[in-house]
Design an enzyme around this catalytic site. Sequence first.
Site, PDB file in Angstrom:
ATOM      1  N   GLU A   1       0.302  -5.075  -8.260  1.00  0.00           N
ATOM      2  CA  GLU A   1       1.064  -6.259  -7.471  1.00  0.00           C
ATOM      3  C   GLU A   1       0.098  -7.598  -7.931  1.00  0.00           C
ATOM      4  O   GLU A   1       0.868  -8.748  -7.853  1.00  0.00           O
ATOM      5  CB  GLU A   1       1.016  -6.061  -5.831  1.00  0.00           C
ATOM      6  CG  GLU A   1       1.667  -7.006  -5.166  1.00  0.00           C
ATOM      7  CD  GLU A   1       1.712  -6.726  -3.620  1.00  0.00           C
ATOM      8  OE1 GLU A   1       2.062  -7.728  -2.895  1.00  0.00           O
ATOM      9  OE2 GLU A   1       1.404  -5.727  -3.177  1.00  0.00           O
TER      10      GLU A   1
ATOM     11  N   HIS B   1      -4.449  -7.049   3.307  1.00  0.00           N
ATOM     12  CA  HIS B   1      -3.129  -6.659   2.755  1.00  0.00           C
ATOM     13  C   HIS B   1      -3.298  -4.969   2.072  1.00  0.00           C
ATOM     14  O   HIS B   1      -2.221  -4.389   2.199  1.00  0.00           O
ATOM     15  CB  HIS B   1      -3.101  -7.693   1.562  1.00  0.00           C
ATOM     16  CG  HIS B   1      -1.871  -7.333   0.501  1.00  0.00           C
ATOM     17  ND1 HIS B   1      -2.137  -6.870  -0.945  1.00  0.00           N
ATOM     18  CD2 HIS B   1      -0.653  -7.312   0.792  1.00  0.00           C
ATOM     19  CE1 HIS B   1      -1.053  -6.636  -1.401  1.00  0.00           C
ATOM     20  NE2 HIS B   1      -0.184  -7.122  -0.355  1.00  0.00           N
TER      21      HIS B   1
ATOM     22  N   GLU C   1      -2.178  -3.234   5.302  1.00  0.00           N
ATOM     23  CA  GLU C   1      -0.860  -3.108   5.335  1.00  0.00           C
ATOM     24  C   GLU C   1      -0.068  -2.224   4.797  1.00  0.00           C
ATOM     25  O   GLU C   1       0.755  -1.481   5.271  1.00  0.00           O
ATOM     26  CB  GLU C   1      -0.376  -4.453   5.343  1.00  0.00           C
ATOM     27  CG  GLU C   1       1.284  -4.858   5.007  1.00  0.00           C
ATOM     28  CD  GLU C   1       1.659  -5.630   3.982  1.00  0.00           C
ATOM     29  OE1 GLU C   1       2.701  -5.050   3.299  1.00  0.00           O
ATOM     30  OE2 GLU C   1       1.179  -6.855   3.784  1.00  0.00           O
ATOM     31  N   HIS C   2      -0.533  -1.881   3.448  1.00  0.00           N
ATOM     32  CA  HIS C   2       0.145  -1.016   2.462  1.00  0.00           C
ATOM     33  C   HIS C   2      -0.234   0.374   2.784  1.00  0.00           C
ATOM     34  O   HIS C   2       0.626   1.339   3.080  1.00  0.00           O
ATOM     35  CB  HIS C   2      -0.558  -1.255   0.980  1.00  0.00           C
ATOM     36  CG  HIS C   2       0.294  -2.076   0.084  1.00  0.00           C
ATOM     37  ND1 HIS C   2       0.788  -1.922  -1.087  1.00  0.00           N
ATOM     38  CD2 HIS C   2       0.496  -3.540   0.271  1.00  0.00           C
ATOM     39  CE1 HIS C   2       1.355  -3.034  -1.427  1.00  0.00           C
ATOM     40  NE2 HIS C   2       1.156  -4.071  -0.482  1.00  0.00           N
TER      41      HIS C   2
END
Length: 416
Positions: A129, A49, A52-53
């Site tokens: 997040e 993740h 991905e960012h």
Amino acid sequence: MTSRVRRTVLPGGLRVITEQLAGVRSASIGVWVGVGSRDETATLHGCSHFLEHLLFKGTSERSALDISIALDAVGGEFNAFTAKEYTCFHARVLDDDLDLAVDVLGDMITSSLLTPEDVEAERDVILDEIAMHDDDPDDVVHNLFAEQAYGPAAPLGRPIAGTVGSIEALTRAQVARFYQRHYRPANMVVAAAGNLEHAQVVKMVRSAFGRRGWLTGDEPPVAPRRGAKRVRVHPGVIEATRPFEQVNLVLGMEGVHRNDDRRFALGVLNTALGGGTSSRLFQEVRERRGLAYSVFSFASHHADSGLVGVSVGCLPNKLDEVLAVVRTELSRVAAHGISEEELVRGKGQLRGGLVLGLEDSGSRMSRIGKAELVHDELLGIDAVMDRIGSVTLDEVQSVAKQVFGKPEILAVVGPS
């Protein structure tokens, strides 16, 4: 909507699959990467993740702002998501702008800089997040359900985004090694759907992804993920206290993996049980008894495991009654299956949802991309409709008995 699906394998093992759709003026493209949170060790928890960012933060050709401007300037939609078994970067644009979308994605995927400054800046974004998800009772309870089912140390039992501790500990060097290990041509599928020509898309991909010799070598495409054996599922109860107004719960059991032939019967069963306003659970829990506003059932599938469950949010003083009603309905389904009327309704809802959900280029792209990455075959829409239509009452009753007769997994989140 008439369509045609074609497939090409480029050097290095990169697969390009397209679906040409008549009568549309949009095109969608997705880069599907065969890596997700279950591929992480404990020290790399959250790395998929995080990466991905970071791929949106810039390359040698484009800054993060350049990447954003490129698609915004043509009215495109651009995003990404990380799952437990794959990661996807996707864009939807006018058909005339597909070349631009392919080029931006190719640049991001093959040439991300992962600068130390970007790693530190994005670390704080991801921590925000995680905090946001920790304030969402639905996210919290489903993460707890997975943790109980698979265990907190197992990759499938850990939250996709990582934890505060794991994200704070990740280094740029670890993320960069993860990038180099998994983001290679053979482990990816480029899928596109819309008003396009397959040969032109292949040409675009070859150019955009061929930067600095990235499309080299003769590695064959990585085969779909297969588990050597079934992942063990652990029954039990897990609870967490949060200052929420409601209690949220998930009550479930072990389900079936994604290639299990029973998945079509389970899909019909799931729809009849808790897939809409006419379903048993909605009618019994909300309409007749007024115990909850939201109640639904679900079935999740992985390469070597699956879960089924019922999710409910209710007032704290209704918890015991809600649990009793849900358990009663699951026991009835396990013992007696569903009625002929429910079978017909479940099939109709499932088939209608399938077709209506494929009325745009984005959903078509997702269907072919995911199928190429995680399945051995791409079933045509008519073939899937036929499989759903051929489900019998006996098949539904059999899978209901097998699944809902298993030991319970219960996750509960709410005020003390």
